[in-house]
Design an enzyme around this catalytic site. Structure first.
Site, PDB file in Angstrom:
ATOM      1  N   ARG A 177     -34.424  17.053  43.649  1.00 25.48           N
ATOM      2  CA  ARG A 177     -34.950  15.836  43.028  1.00 25.48           C
ATOM      3  C   ARG A 177     -34.892  15.884  41.504  1.00 25.48           C
ATOM      4  NH1 ARG A 177     -33.927  15.395  47.396  1.00 25.48           N
ATOM      5  NH2 ARG A 177     -35.180  14.663  49.159  1.00 25.48           N
ATOM      6  N   SER A 227     -41.318   7.907  49.508  1.00 27.04           N
ATOM      7  CA  SER A 227     -42.066   9.149  49.433  1.00 27.04           C
ATOM      8  C   SER A 227     -42.551   9.377  48.005  1.00 27.04           C
ATOM      9  CB  SER A 227     -41.182  10.320  49.887  1.00 27.04           C
ATOM     10  OG  SER A 227     -41.893  11.526  49.852  1.00 27.04           O
ATOM     11  N   GLU A 297     -42.648  12.471  42.906  1.00 26.75           N
ATOM     12  CA  GLU A 297     -41.203  12.228  42.956  1.00 26.75           C
ATOM     13  C   GLU A 297     -40.883  10.887  42.315  1.00 26.75           C
ATOM     14  OE1 GLU A 297     -38.261  11.151  46.645  1.00 26.75           O
ATOM     15  OE2 GLU A 297     -39.382  13.021  46.789  1.00 26.75           O
TER      16      GLU A 297
END
Length: 304
Positions: A177, A227, A297
């Site tokens: 990420r 998410s 995230e």
């Protein structure tokens, strides 16, 4: 807005007027349905239009915030000062043998479906990722055991001086990420994906299986940013949140999803402030219960 009028007059030689909006509500362009107003909202559809905006913005000292499909961002309630450069109209996809080239505003789901059409395997994992190609590169997005770095060959980018460069995968510093794009040095223009010839029935079956898994587990019936948290080493964020009995916890109109603890959903006209406060509640509770620091995230943009 008179301070922007000279800038607008300058770029309209290159950018179509219908691609320029003043005081545009960002909530109309984010998956969470959150966000204040952008001073200028520009949706270029070509290299030349992007280059003109970037060069003139630097000349006029106007800040530029890049916005893709708005799937993995929270834009704060104060909105975006300067330019919100939304690339969703810059979305062409083409193929040459087993290489797909996609402009940064193309939906990564669309690229996955395009690969299926041409019987190319490698992007099945992306069939449910609700973001743009640019966003997928920025985050090195992944799902169901695959990630962008598995298939990315190179990227075409633009500097803030308007120069166009080609960067190899190795130069992009892709990790879990993360990527070099988080430094803010480039505008992502195109991605080149190296795929392989595959059996169309097998490709389609895999994509259908992943789509069913996503639909059954994720709260797609509500606006959300997907998410919220990265996977902590040795743990799963959703499991930690679930074990903390946080599902159903609300701040204003934002709620920790009862269907998937890793999601925060907008169930009743939430504000970005609601969302951010709830994220902090989740982080604090998980830290207290398990000693684990959750890292977001999702990307935060704009002003309070």
């Amino acid at each position: 807005m008179s301070e922007y009028q000279h800038f607008i007059n300058t770029i309209t030689a290159d950018v179509m007027k219908e691609n320029i909006k003043l005081l545009e509500p960002i909530r109309n362009h984010t998956f969470t349905k959150l966000g204040g107003v952008a001073d200028l909202f520009i949706t270029p559809s070509s290299f030349a239009e992007i280059q003109s905006v970037v060069k003139q913005a630097k000349k006029f000292d106007i800040p530029v915030t890049i916005l893709g499909s708005g799937s993995n961002v929270i834009v704060r309630d104060g909105g975006i000062r300067g330019i919100a450069l939304c690339l969703t109209k810059f979305n062409q996809i083409c193929v040459n043998e087993d290489v797909i080239t996609a402009q940064s505003g193309a939906a990564i789901i669309g690229v996955s479906n395009f690969a299926l059409e041409y019987e190319l395997t490698g992007l099945e994992f992306a069939c449910g990722i609700p973001g743009s190609v640019g966003g997928a590169l920025y985050m090195n997005a992944g799902a169901y055991g695959g990630q962008i770095s598995d298939v990315l060959e190179k990227a075409t980018v633009m500097t803030w001086d308007g120069d166009i460069l080609s960067l190899s995968k190795e130069a992009l510093q892709l990790g879990y990420r993360k990527s070099i794009f988080m430094n803010g040095d480039y505008v992502i223009l195109e991605a080149e994906f190296q795929l392989k010839q595959g059996d169309p029935k097998s490709i389609k079956q895999k994509m259908e299986e992943l789509t069913i898994a996503r639909q059954s587990k994720q709260p797609l019936e509500y606006p959300s940013c997907g998410s919220v948290f990265k996977r902590p080493p040795g743990h799963y964020a959703g499991k930690l949140i679930q074990d903390s009995e946080l599902q159903g916890t609300r701040v204003g109109g934002a709620e920790v999803s009862k269907k998937h603890a890793g999601f925060i959903v907008n169930i009743d006209q939430a504000t970005s402030k609601d969302y951010i406060e709830l994220i902090n509640v989740v982080k604090g509770t998980v830290k207290k219960n398990f000693g684990v620091d959750l890292e977001t995230e999702v990307i935060f943009l704009g002003e309070e």
